[in-house]
Design a protein around this motif. Sequence first.
Motif, PDB file in Angstrom:
ATOM      1  N   PHE A 132      22.785  49.578  37.037  1.00  0.00           N
ATOM      2  CA  PHE A 132      23.763  49.801  38.105  1.00  0.00           C
ATOM      3  C   PHE A 132      25.073  49.096  37.786  1.00  0.00           C
ATOM      4  O   PHE A 132      26.163  49.646  37.996  1.00  0.00           O
ATOM      5  CB  PHE A 132      23.182  49.302  39.429  1.00  0.00           C
ATOM      6  N   VAL A 133      24.982  47.872  37.243  1.00  0.00           N
ATOM      7  CA  VAL A 133      26.184  47.144  36.838  1.00  0.00           C
ATOM      8  C   VAL A 133      26.863  47.868  35.678  1.00  0.00           C
ATOM      9  O   VAL A 133      28.094  47.907  35.596  1.00  0.00           O
ATOM     10  CB  VAL A 133      25.822  45.693  36.448  1.00  0.00           C
ATOM     11  N   GLN A 134      26.064  48.439  34.775  1.00  0.00           N
ATOM     12  CA  GLN A 134      26.635  49.236  33.691  1.00  0.00           C
ATOM     13  C   GLN A 134      27.563  50.318  34.248  1.00  0.00           C
ATOM     14  O   GLN A 134      28.627  50.593  33.689  1.00  0.00           O
ATOM     15  CB  GLN A 134      25.513  49.901  32.895  1.00  0.00           C
ATOM     16  N   ALA A 135      27.154  50.898  35.362  1.00  0.00           N
ATOM     17  CA  ALA A 135      27.930  51.986  35.967  1.00  0.00           C
ATOM     18  C   ALA A 135      29.071  51.477  36.835  1.00  0.00           C
ATOM     19  O   ALA A 135      30.187  52.011  36.788  1.00  0.00           O
ATOM     20  CB  ALA A 135      27.008  52.879  36.791  1.00  0.00           C
ATOM     21  N   GLU A 136      28.822  50.457  37.657  1.00  0.00           N
ATOM     22  CA  GLU A 136      29.765  50.091  38.715  1.00  0.00           C
ATOM     23  C   GLU A 136      30.307  48.667  38.617  1.00  0.00           C
ATOM     24  O   GLU A 136      31.114  48.257  39.451  1.00  0.00           O
ATOM     25  CB  GLU A 136      29.079  50.246  40.086  1.00  0.00           C
ATOM     26  N   GLY A 137      29.875  47.906  37.619  1.00  0.00           N
ATOM     27  CA  GLY A 137      30.268  46.506  37.535  1.00  0.00           C
ATOM     28  C   GLY A 137      31.529  46.266  36.729  1.00  0.00           C
ATOM     29  O   GLY A 137      31.968  47.109  35.947  1.00  0.00           O
ATOM     30  N   CYS A 138      32.122  45.083  36.910  1.00  0.00           N
ATOM     31  CA  CYS A 138      33.334  44.705  36.187  1.00  0.00           C
ATOM     32  C   CYS A 138      33.345  43.191  35.982  1.00  0.00           C
ATOM     33  O   CYS A 138      33.031  42.426  36.900  1.00  0.00           O
ATOM     34  CB  CYS A 138      34.573  45.140  36.973  1.00  0.00           C
ATOM     35  N   PHE A 139      33.701  42.778  34.772  1.00  0.00           N
ATOM     36  CA  PHE A 139      33.896  41.363  34.459  1.00  0.00           C
ATOM     37  C   PHE A 139      35.400  41.140  34.334  1.00  0.00           C
ATOM     38  O   PHE A 139      36.052  41.728  33.471  1.00  0.00           O
ATOM     39  CB  PHE A 139      33.164  40.998  33.171  1.00  0.00           C
ATOM     40  N   HIS A 140      35.922  40.300  35.203  1.00  0.00           N
ATOM     41  CA  HIS A 140      37.383  40.212  35.345  1.00  0.00           C
ATOM     42  C   HIS A 140      37.879  38.792  35.084  1.00  0.00           C
ATOM     43  O   HIS A 140      37.273  37.814  35.517  1.00  0.00           O
ATOM     44  CB  HIS A 140      37.789  40.640  36.768  1.00  0.00           C
ATOM     45  N   ILE A 141      38.995  38.708  34.365  1.00  0.00           N
ATOM     46  CA  ILE A 141      39.660  37.437  34.100  1.00  0.00           C
ATOM     47  C   ILE A 141      41.051  37.492  34.700  1.00  0.00           C
ATOM     48  O   ILE A 141      41.814  38.439  34.444  1.00  0.00           O
ATOM     49  CB  ILE A 141      39.768  37.162  32.585  1.00  0.00           C
ATOM     50  N   SER A 142      41.382  36.499  35.503  1.00  0.00           N
ATOM     51  CA  SER A 142      42.706  36.421  36.124  1.00  0.00           C
ATOM     52  C   SER A 142      43.376  35.109  35.722  1.00  0.00           C
ATOM     53  O   SER A 142      42.756  34.046  35.784  1.00  0.00           O
ATOM     54  CB  SER A 142      42.585  36.504  37.646  1.00  0.00           C
ATOM     55  N   ILE A 143      44.616  35.186  35.281  1.00  0.00           N
ATOM     56  CA  ILE A 143      45.424  33.999  34.972  1.00  0.00           C
ATOM     57  C   ILE A 143      46.609  34.001  35.920  1.00  0.00           C
ATOM     58  O   ILE A 143      47.383  34.968  35.969  1.00  0.00           O
ATOM     59  CB  ILE A 143      45.904  34.017  33.507  1.00  0.00           C
ATOM     60  N   PHE A 144      46.739  32.951  36.692  1.00  0.00           N
ATOM     61  CA  PHE A 144      47.754  32.926  37.745  1.00  0.00           C
ATOM     62  C   PHE A 144      48.490  31.587  37.760  1.00  0.00           C
ATOM     63  O   PHE A 144      48.013  30.589  37.197  1.00  0.00           O
ATOM     64  CB  PHE A 144      47.103  33.184  39.113  1.00  0.00           C
ATOM     65  N   LYS A 145      49.644  31.592  38.398  1.00  0.00           N
ATOM     66  CA  LYS A 145      50.452  30.381  38.469  1.00  0.00           C
ATOM     67  C   LYS A 145      49.783  29.346  39.369  1.00  0.00           C
ATOM     68  O   LYS A 145      49.212  29.677  40.398  1.00  0.00           O
ATOM     69  CB  LYS A 145      51.846  30.704  38.995  1.00  0.00           C
ATOM     70  N   SER A 146      49.893  28.073  38.957  1.00  0.00           N
ATOM     71  CA  SER A 146      49.271  26.988  39.722  1.00  0.00           C
ATOM     72  C   SER A 146      50.144  25.742  39.647  1.00  0.00           C
ATOM     73  O   SER A 146      50.476  25.264  38.546  1.00  0.00           O
ATOM     74  CB  SER A 146      47.875  26.683  39.167  1.00  0.00           C
ATOM     75  N   LYS A 147      50.518  25.226  40.785  1.00  0.00           N
ATOM     76  CA  LYS A 147      51.339  24.019  40.833  1.00  0.00           C
ATOM     77  C   LYS A 147      50.550  22.761  40.487  1.00  0.00           C
ATOM     78  O   LYS A 147      51.121  21.751  40.080  1.00  0.00           O
ATOM     79  CB  LYS A 147      51.949  23.870  42.227  1.00  0.00           C
ATOM     80  N   THR A 148      49.223  22.830  40.653  1.00  0.00           N
ATOM     81  CA  THR A 148      48.390  21.641  40.419  1.00  0.00           C
ATOM     82  C   THR A 148      47.906  21.534  38.980  1.00  0.00           C
ATOM     83  O   THR A 148      47.373  20.498  38.584  1.00  0.00           O
ATOM     84  CB  THR A 148      47.166  21.665  41.351  1.00  0.00           C
ATOM     85  N   SER A 149      48.086  22.577  38.210  1.00  0.00           N
ATOM     86  CA  SER A 149      47.623  22.563  36.825  1.00  0.00           C
ATOM     87  C   SER A 149      48.687  21.987  35.905  1.00  0.00           C
ATOM     88  O   SER A 149      49.890  22.236  36.084  1.00  0.00           O
ATOM     89  CB  SER A 149      47.271  23.980  36.377  1.00  0.00           C
TER      90      SER A 149
END
Length: 343
Positions: free
Chosen positions: A216-233
Amino acid sequence: MSFERNMPLHNLYAGAGLNIQDGCLTNLAKIPSNQINLTRNYSQLQSKLNLNPEYVTGFTDGEGCFMITIIKDKKYKLGWRVACKFVISLHKKDLSLLKELKDYFKVGNISFMGENAIQYRVESLEGLAVIINHFNKHPLITKKLADYTLFKLAFNIIKNKNHLTEKGLLELVALKAELNKGLSQDLSIAFANIIPVLRLEVPLSKNINPFWLAGFVQAEGCFHISIFKSKTSKCKEAVKLSFILTQNVRDKDLMNSLIEYLGCGYTTLENRGTIDFKVTKFSNIKDVIVPFFKKYPLQGVKSLDLGSFCKAVDIVGNKGHLSQEGLDQIRIIQNEMNTNRKF
């Protein structure tokens, strides 16, 4: 002539070896274009897969389609040509996976459908009997089970040649009215008095098979990477890793049950009429999601996306994302997976 709802419906389901009790289906899990030359190399994924039957069912719960076609044709006595079809359509990059599905069932054909799409299709009565035998032994568990049930009834009508009679044709139209997108405008006009059959309620599965979930994951799943701005980093940017599984909102109970099954995650309702199951807590991704798919592997192109995702998990797990070098590595990984992956 209209299709009567009650008695004929029960007769139809009884004829398919199914029972109706209180509007629900019982005894379902009984154990009983141009064709592609598959000798040519269309994919970089050439390893031989060993598809688990439950994996095939899970993948079909996500990507499969059970169809009844009714087309006006003067060559036929009643003026209509009818057929049943089992179809799975994918991007051409997953040709190897469709080939393995064809090898698994040992029926049907694979065809190009436009520039980037490929389709596995089974249309013959002999081939559809193989498909039906599989899903009788390894039942679907999403609401698609109701579609399959209507499809199976239509198959039996055609198999027994009852579609050559007016009564049988009307029964097929009544089934199609509740299948997928229902009747086309032309069919609605031609069969204006038709009464759709009663679509059965599919009970929530109490026993999710892990191979089913992988499919089911093969059909409908997604592995996602997000890189976003961060004031604390320190690097002014942060990383978020997500595992997302999307399904039509009609299966919200099933999606919510995954929270208990996996012991993590949450669900969100989306405006587009879908529900997402998400895992975003890093410890759950590292300790639950990644080990699950190591034990129950994905196939095809999505296995490559999972491999890329796991590289990012390792970097974050070792706190490499806190350095600019680590962030750059993750950015490279991000730009090489999902829709960005080149073939």
